[in-house]
Motif scaffolding. Structure first.
Motif, PDB file in Angstrom:
ATOM      1  N   THR A  57       0.840  -1.200   0.000  1.00 23.48           N
ATOM      2  CA  THR A  57       0.000   0.000   0.000  1.00 23.48           C
ATOM      3  C   THR A  57       0.872   1.246   0.000  1.00 23.48           C
ATOM      4  OG1 THR A  57      -1.777  -1.174   1.145  1.00 23.48           O
ATOM      5  CG2 THR A  57      -1.819   1.242   1.232  1.00 23.48           C
ATOM      6  N   LYS A 102       2.302   1.724  -3.482  1.00 21.52           N
ATOM      7  CA  LYS A 102       1.301   2.243  -4.414  1.00 21.52           C
ATOM      8  C   LYS A 102       1.080   3.734  -4.187  1.00 21.52           C
ATOM      9  CE  LYS A 102      -1.763  -1.387  -5.963  1.00 21.52           C
ATOM     10  NZ  LYS A 102      -3.125  -1.911  -5.930  1.00 21.52           N
ATOM     11  N   PHE A 137     -14.880   4.816 -16.927  1.00 25.75           N
ATOM     12  CA  PHE A 137     -14.492   3.943 -15.831  1.00 25.75           C
ATOM     13  C   PHE A 137     -15.229   2.623 -15.988  1.00 25.75           C
ATOM     14  CE2 PHE A 137     -13.910   8.234 -14.190  1.00 25.75           C
ATOM     15  CZ  PHE A 137     -12.599   8.162 -13.731  1.00 25.75           C
ATOM     16  N   GLU A 138     -14.519   1.552 -15.768  1.00 31.15           N
ATOM     17  CA  GLU A 138     -15.097   0.206 -15.817  1.00 31.15           C
ATOM     18  C   GLU A 138     -14.642  -0.546 -14.584  1.00 31.15           C
ATOM     19  OE1 GLU A 138     -14.084  -1.662 -19.527  1.00 31.15           O
ATOM     20  OE2 GLU A 138     -15.357  -0.294 -20.679  1.00 31.15           O
ATOM     21  N   GLY A 139     -15.507  -0.633 -13.595  1.00 28.14           N
ATOM     22  CA  GLY A 139     -15.147  -1.311 -12.350  1.00 28.14           C
ATOM     23  C   GLY A 139     -14.012  -0.608 -11.661  1.00 28.14           C
ATOM     24  N   GLU A 140     -12.946  -1.344 -11.400  1.00 24.74           N
ATOM     25  CA  GLU A 140     -11.781  -0.803 -10.698  1.00 24.74           C
ATOM     26  C   GLU A 140     -10.760  -0.173 -11.647  1.00 24.74           C
ATOM     27  OE1 GLU A 140     -11.394  -0.531  -7.352  1.00 24.74           O
ATOM     28  OE2 GLU A 140     -13.481  -1.177  -7.376  1.00 24.74           O
ATOM     29  N   TYR A 141     -11.126  -0.048 -12.932  1.00 23.54           N
ATOM     30  CA  TYR A 141     -10.197   0.476 -13.927  1.00 23.54           C
ATOM     31  C   TYR A 141     -10.718   1.762 -14.560  1.00 23.54           C
ATOM     32  CZ  TYR A 141      -7.755  -3.933 -13.603  1.00 23.54           C
ATOM     33  OH  TYR A 141      -7.043  -5.001 -13.124  1.00 23.54           O
ATOM     34  N   ASN A 163      -5.893   0.513 -20.033  1.00 23.12           N
ATOM     35  CA  ASN A 163      -6.653   0.318 -18.803  1.00 23.12           C
ATOM     36  C   ASN A 163      -5.712   0.430 -17.618  1.00 23.12           C
ATOM     37  OD1 ASN A 163      -9.141  -0.252 -20.116  1.00 23.12           O
ATOM     38  ND2 ASN A 163      -8.416  -2.306 -20.534  1.00 23.12           N
ATOM     39  N   GLU A 185      -5.513   0.791 -13.232  1.00 24.52           N
ATOM     40  CA  GLU A 185      -6.234   0.693 -11.965  1.00 24.52           C
ATOM     41  C   GLU A 185      -6.506   2.101 -11.431  1.00 24.52           C
ATOM     42  OE1 GLU A 185      -4.552  -1.859  -8.979  1.00 24.52           O
ATOM     43  OE2 GLU A 185      -3.847  -3.256 -10.520  1.00 24.52           O
ATOM     44  N   LYS A 186      -7.733   2.319 -10.966  1.00 25.55           N
ATOM     45  CA  LYS A 186      -8.120   3.640 -10.457  1.00 25.55           C
ATOM     46  C   LYS A 186      -7.222   4.106  -9.323  1.00 25.55           C
ATOM     47  CE  LYS A 186     -12.963   2.963 -10.808  1.00 25.55           C
ATOM     48  NZ  LYS A 186     -14.278   3.225 -10.212  1.00 25.55           N
ATOM     49  N   ASP A 187      -6.781   3.185  -8.484  1.00 24.89           N
ATOM     50  CA  ASP A 187      -5.982   3.610  -7.335  1.00 24.89           C
ATOM     51  C   ASP A 187      -4.563   4.027  -7.721  1.00 24.89           C
ATOM     52  OD1 ASP A 187      -5.002   1.068  -7.802  1.00 24.89           O
ATOM     53  OD2 ASP A 187      -5.205   0.385  -5.740  1.00 24.89           O
ATOM     54  N   GLU A 233      -6.750  11.348  -7.265  1.00 23.80           N
ATOM     55  CA  GLU A 233      -8.129  11.297  -6.788  1.00 23.80           C
ATOM     56  C   GLU A 233      -8.975  12.368  -7.482  1.00 23.80           C
ATOM     57  OE1 GLU A 233      -8.299  11.415  -2.537  1.00 23.80           O
ATOM     58  OE2 GLU A 233      -6.796   9.843  -2.342  1.00 23.80           O
TER      59      GLU A 233
END
Length: 109
Positions: free
Chosen positions: A14, A17, A46-50, A63, A65-67, A71
């Motif tokens: 974490t 990241k 946005f598609e799910g977590e991506y 694609n 990852e959103k994280d 933000e």
């Protein structure tokens, strides 16, 4: 004991990241400009977590990852990718929004 190790590894991941996710410094951005090493992406959806990003020069889709992204971005946001990090560019986003709005106004007037 094994659970402690697992939790420690998870915390470190974490932290890594979050470190990667941090915005680029002004020095990194200046050097990247000089080297023409800035990739620009627009957030398509946005598609799910991506997040689905489109390279503004090549139109290639990526694609991510959103994280791994700043933000509070949304569809249409412009991101710059430098040194493994994505940075939200508010100025470019506003310019692009205004350009599209002008086109829409001309189309309907």
């Amino acid at each position: 004991m094994d659970l402690e190790i697992f939790n420690h590894i998870q915390e470190k991941m974490t932290d890594m990241k979050n470190e990667i996710k941090q915005n680029n410094t002004s020095e990194e951005m200046e050097l990247a400009k000089k080297l023409d090493a800035i990739e620009e992406y627009s957030v398509d959806r946005f598609e799910g977590e991506y997040a689905v990003l489109e390279n503004r020069k090549t139109n290639e889709i990526k694609n991510v990852e959103k994280d791994m992204l700043p933000e509070n971005i949304k569809e249409g946001s412009i991101l710059q990718y430098v040194n493994g990090k994505y940075t939200y560019n508010e100025e470019l986003t506003k310019e692009e929004t205004n350009r599209i709005q002008d086109k829409m106004n001309k189309l309907w007037n």
